[in-house]
Design a protein around this motif. Structure first.
Motif, PDB file in Angstrom:
ATOM      1  N   UNK A  88      30.575   7.357  49.172  1.00 55.54           N
ATOM      2  CA  UNK A  88      31.759   7.437  48.316  1.00 55.54           C
ATOM      3  C   UNK A  88      31.499   6.704  46.996  1.00 55.54           C
ATOM      4  N   UNK A  89      32.571   6.462  46.257  1.00 57.13           N
ATOM      5  CA  UNK A  89      32.452   5.881  44.928  1.00 57.13           C
ATOM      6  C   UNK A  89      31.861   4.471  44.932  1.00 57.13           C
ATOM      7  N   UNK A  90      32.031   3.728  46.013  1.00 52.14           N
ATOM      8  CA  UNK A  90      31.470   2.376  46.038  1.00 52.14           C
ATOM      9  C   UNK A  90      29.948   2.391  45.948  1.00 52.14           C
ATOM     10  N   UNK A  91      29.332   3.513  46.319  1.00 53.35           N
ATOM     11  CA  UNK A  91      27.892   3.688  46.195  1.00 53.35           C
ATOM     12  C   UNK A  91      27.531   4.391  44.884  1.00 53.35           C
ATOM     13  N   UNK A  92      28.296   5.384  44.495  1.00 55.34           N
ATOM     14  CA  UNK A  92      27.931   6.236  43.362  1.00 55.34           C
ATOM     15  C   UNK A  92      28.394   5.718  42.004  1.00 55.34           C
ATOM     16  N   UNK A  93      29.471   4.967  41.965  1.00 57.77           N
ATOM     17  CA  UNK A  93      30.046   4.509  40.703  1.00 57.77           C
ATOM     18  C   UNK A  93      29.419   3.181  40.292  1.00 57.77           C
ATOM     19  N   UNK A  94      28.711   3.176  39.183  1.00 53.72           N
ATOM     20  CA  UNK A  94      27.992   1.970  38.767  1.00 53.72           C
ATOM     21  C   UNK A  94      28.925   0.819  38.439  1.00 53.72           C
ATOM     22  N   UNK A  95      30.117   1.124  37.953  1.00 51.06           N
ATOM     23  CA  UNK A  95      31.075   0.062  37.630  1.00 51.06           C
ATOM     24  C   UNK A  95      31.494  -0.686  38.903  1.00 51.06           C
ATOM     25  N   UNK A  96      31.773   0.065  39.964  1.00 46.59           N
ATOM     26  CA  UNK A  96      32.151  -0.562  41.234  1.00 46.59           C
ATOM     27  C   UNK A  96      30.955  -1.262  41.858  1.00 46.59           C
ATOM     28  N   UNK A  97      29.809  -0.589  41.822  1.00 50.98           N
ATOM     29  CA  UNK A  97      28.612  -1.099  42.486  1.00 50.98           C
ATOM     30  C   UNK A  97      28.143  -2.422  41.876  1.00 50.98           C
ATOM     31  N   UNK A  98      28.278  -2.544  40.568  1.00 51.84           N
ATOM     32  CA  UNK A  98      27.780  -3.731  39.878  1.00 51.84           C
ATOM     33  C   UNK A  98      28.904  -4.648  39.387  1.00 51.84           C
ATOM     34  N   UNK A  99      30.067  -4.536  40.004  1.00 51.35           N
ATOM     35  CA  UNK A  99      31.211  -5.334  39.587  1.00 51.35           C
ATOM     36  C   UNK A  99      30.932  -6.836  39.668  1.00 51.35           C
ATOM     37  N   UNK A 100      30.243  -7.264  40.714  1.00 54.03           N
ATOM     38  CA  UNK A 100      29.959  -8.682  40.898  1.00 54.03           C
ATOM     39  C   UNK A 100      29.117  -9.242  39.742  1.00 54.03           C
ATOM     40  N   UNK A 101      28.149  -8.439  39.298  1.00 54.09           N
ATOM     41  CA  UNK A 101      27.301  -8.892  38.193  1.00 54.09           C
ATOM     42  C   UNK A 101      28.105  -9.007  36.900  1.00 54.09           C
ATOM     43  N   UNK A 102      28.921  -8.006  36.615  1.00 55.75           N
ATOM     44  CA  UNK A 102      29.765  -8.056  35.412  1.00 55.75           C
ATOM     45  C   UNK A 102      30.676  -9.274  35.455  1.00 55.75           C
ATOM     46  N   UNK A 103      31.228  -9.549  36.632  1.00 55.13           N
ATOM     47  CA  UNK A 103      32.104 -10.712  36.779  1.00 55.13           C
ATOM     48  C   UNK A 103      31.337 -12.012  36.546  1.00 55.13           C
ATOM     49  N   UNK A 104      30.102 -12.064  37.020  1.00 59.42           N
ATOM     50  CA  UNK A 104      29.271 -13.259  36.812  1.00 59.42           C
ATOM     51  C   UNK A 104      29.061 -13.522  35.325  1.00 59.42           C
TER      52      UNK A 104
END
Length: 286
Positions: A255-271
């Motif tokens: 699903x989107x948690x795997x395919x969507x880069x924004x969701x997948x890399x949310x932790x890094x953006x937050x860091x």
């Protein structure tokens, strides 16, 4: 802003991954940095290479963030000089206070450097897609996981796990197979946000890694034979090229948690937003 990307894969392992069509680990991390901060600079360090010159505390002060990629090493093999030296390096980063982030090897490094414990998972290898990763109560309210689904899947490739988090740890996500999947460690002057999974991967990179790991995956019962593995990898690659294929999404359970880069890399953006930018601004004012 300037980052230190630590790619601990030995030279032979880097070559094997690249020969299979996979990006270098440092390249995947550089891609995450540039997606969030296009003007950022970075230095790549390969600590497992013969003759590697480890940066001292004074050298670390020039960076706004330190990044630890995955690696095919065993962190409790401290009799290996380069592994012990990496743990010492992570301890020095804590001493200096530069924010750190890492995946897989990174979360194990955060634990080891701050006094925790990492061991082999008695359940075996977690590979491919880690399922049903659940935010803890603390994780639901923590800035690292802001915007992340409460339950999600993520790319995985590891055998070792954090079994004893160090003092100063907040466990942010877990799943049944591996236990701790994300955590924040505050130790000495520094904070290290880390995940056991791989936000830097996509289906193509995961496919290439699966090809590299063919022997151990067949021996481990993930695939019956090379043809079985090849068919699975082909379907992942097809979905990577055509993410709108609802039939493949359903068949593969993706699903989107795997395919969507924004969701997948949310932790890094937050860091970057919660730790790196404030640290950089504070450093400028010293």
């Amino acid at each position: 802003m300037k980052f230190l990307i630590i790619d601990a894969y030995p030279e032979k392992s880097r070559a094997a991954l690249n020969d299979a069509g996979m990006s270098y680990a440092w390249e995947l991390y550089a891609g995450m940095v540039k997606r969030v901060l296009p003007a950022a600079e970075y230095t790549v360090f390969h600590p497992s290479d013969v003759g590697a010159e480890f940066p001292g505390k004074h050298n670390l002060e020039q960076y706004d963030g330190v990044l630890w990629t995955g690696a095919d090493l065993t962190i409790f093999h401290t009799h290996v000089p380069s592994i012990k030296a990496q743990i010492d390096l992570a301890e020095n980063v804590f001493d200096v206070g530069v924010p750190s982030y890492g995946s897989c090897w990174g979360i194990q490094m955060a634990a080891a450097a701050a006094g925790g414990e990492v061991l082999a998972n008695t359940k075996g290898r977690e590979m491919g897609i880690g399922r049903k990763i659940l935010l803890t109560e603390e994780g639901r309210n923590h800035p690292m996981m802001k915007g992340k689904p409460f339950v999600f899947d993520a790319f995985e490739s590891h055998y070792d796990i954090v079994v004893k988090p160090p003092e100063g740890t907040v466990v942010l996500a877990e799943n049944e197979f591996s236990g701790i999947q994300a955590m924040s460690v505050t130790h000495k002057k520094g904070t290290f946000w880390s995940v056991q999974y791989h936000p830097e991967y996509n289906l193509h990179e995961m496919s290439r890694l699966t090809v590299v790991r063919e022997k151990v995956l067949i021996e481990g019962g993930f695939f019956e034979n090379p043809e079985d593995l090849e068919k699975h990898v082909e379907r992942w690659e097809l979905l990577h090229s055509h993410p709108d294929r609802s039939d493949l999404r359903w068949q593969l359970g993706i699903d989107e948690d795997i395919l969507n880069i924004e969701i997948r890399q949310q932790e890094f953006s937050n860091w970057v937003n919660a730790l790196v930018i404030p640290y950089s601004k504070e450093k400028e004012q010293r």
